[in-house]
Design a protein around this motif. Structure first.
Motif, PDB file in Angstrom:
ATOM      1  N   LEU A  93      -1.096  -2.520 -12.139  1.00 47.08           N
ATOM      2  CA  LEU A  93      -1.228  -1.508 -11.094  1.00 47.08           C
ATOM      3  C   LEU A  93      -1.157  -0.099 -11.674  1.00 47.08           C
ATOM      4  N   LEU A  94      -0.180   0.140 -12.543  1.00 48.20           N
ATOM      5  CA  LEU A  94      -0.007   1.484 -13.083  1.00 48.20           C
ATOM      6  C   LEU A  94      -1.142   1.863 -14.036  1.00 48.20           C
ATOM      7  N   THR A  95      -1.769   0.882 -14.651  1.00 50.17           N
ATOM      8  CA  THR A  95      -2.942   1.158 -15.477  1.00 50.17           C
ATOM      9  C   THR A  95      -4.116   1.606 -14.609  1.00 50.17           C
ATOM     10  N   VAL A  96      -4.318   0.917 -13.483  1.00 53.32           N
ATOM     11  CA  VAL A  96      -5.382   1.309 -12.550  1.00 53.32           C
ATOM     12  C   VAL A  96      -5.101   2.703 -11.996  1.00 53.32           C
ATOM     13  N   ARG A  97      -3.845   2.959 -11.693  1.00 57.50           N
ATOM     14  CA  ARG A  97      -3.477   4.280 -11.191  1.00 57.50           C
ATOM     15  C   ARG A  97      -3.861   5.372 -12.200  1.00 57.50           C
ATOM     16  N   THR A  98      -3.624   5.116 -13.477  1.00 62.88           N
ATOM     17  CA  THR A  98      -3.968   6.096 -14.513  1.00 62.88           C
ATOM     18  C   THR A  98      -5.456   6.421 -14.478  1.00 62.88           C
ATOM     19  N   LEU A  99      -6.293   5.396 -14.365  1.00 63.65           N
ATOM     20  CA  LEU A  99      -7.738   5.601 -14.351  1.00 63.65           C
ATOM     21  C   LEU A  99      -8.167   6.442 -13.149  1.00 63.65           C
ATOM     22  N   LEU A 100      -7.645   6.099 -11.968  1.00 60.84           N
ATOM     23  CA  LEU A 100      -8.024   6.810 -10.750  1.00 60.84           C
ATOM     24  C   LEU A 100      -7.552   8.264 -10.770  1.00 60.84           C
ATOM     25  N   GLU A 101      -6.309   8.468 -11.162  1.00 59.12           N
ATOM     26  CA  GLU A 101      -5.747   9.812 -11.060  1.00 59.12           C
ATOM     27  C   GLU A 101      -6.231  10.733 -12.170  1.00 59.12           C
ATOM     28  N   ALA A 102      -6.561  10.185 -13.320  1.00 63.36           N
ATOM     29  CA  ALA A 102      -7.117  11.026 -14.382  1.00 63.36           C
ATOM     30  C   ALA A 102      -8.464  11.602 -13.948  1.00 63.36           C
TER      31      ALA A 102
END
Length: 225
Positions: free
Chosen positions: A93-102
């Motif tokens: 989940l936190l990896t996906v969050r990184t992609l979206l928020e970057a």
């Protein structure tokens, strides 16, 4: 103290209009997200119903929905329990969050306005004050607002919709590490604001990626992990 772990009167009776099962669902989800109900905690239908001032039926329906969405585990002959996330689940989940928020940070920098930057700065002021006052609940809520504002400033509705799908789970994982992240997290927010204000797209993207990675790493190193 009931076995649900909530003091009597801690949860207000549901009096707002709207479908009862939806209101029960939203209330329980918020209690799980904020960790008022802890991972692994036993959820007793009758006790939750008593807290909320409703019958057991809408509570049962809400627990079934929460089970489908992965927030609650229904165990045969044992009952309902708040889901205990695995390290792999958190990492994904936190990896996906990184992609979206970057990407959101890059877009926010591309279209930055003085008004948008001012809103981010105001949220950062509030977050830093919450850290100083050791108000973890306010830190978590303000952090969520800050990231939501960056997503809003990005101006991409599809990206915002995807981010909204993971927002509550991000809050769930961020709560136990908010104190550890402390002032450092808000210093990173300040750096991000500066990059957005300068229309530095790649700089904003890099800072946000590093920022969210720091949260992911802190979660895996958290106390009691």
């Amino acid at each position: 103290m009931l076995s649900t772990g909530l003091p009597q009167g801690a949860v207000p009776k549901l009096e707002r209009p709207g479908p009862l099962r939806e209101r029960v669902y939203e209330t329980l989800l918020e209690l799980i997200t904020t960790r008022a109900l802890q991972p692994g905690q036993h959820l007793v239908e009758s006790e939750l119903a008593g807290h909320l001032g409703v019958s057991r039926q809408p509570v049962r329906e809400a627990l079934q929905r929460l089970n489908t969405e992965g927030w609650v585990d229904l165990r045969p002959a044992q009952g309902a329990f708040v889901h205990e996330p695995t390290e792999q689940e958190a990492d994904q989940l936190l990896t996906v969050r990184t992609l979206l928020e970057a990407e959101a940070a890059r877009l926010a920098a591309a279209g930055a306005t003085s008004a948008g930057v001012a809103e981010l700065e105001a949220l950062c002021d509030r977050g830093e004050q919450a850290v100083a006052e050791r108000d973890v609940d306010l830190v978590v809520a303000t952090n969520a607002e800050f990231h939501a504002k960056v997503m809003e400033l990005a101006g991409n509705l599809v990206l915002a919709e995807l981010a909204a799908q993971v927002d509550r789970r991000v809050r769930w994982y961020y709560t136990p590490v908010a104190r550890q992240r402390g002032p450092r997290s808000w210093a990173e927010h300040r750096s991000l604001i500066a990059a957005i204000a300068d229309h530095d797209e790649q700089g904003a993207r890099r800072i946000m990626r590093e920022h969210t990675e720091h949260t992911r790493e802190t979660y895996h190193r958290r106390e009691g992990a």
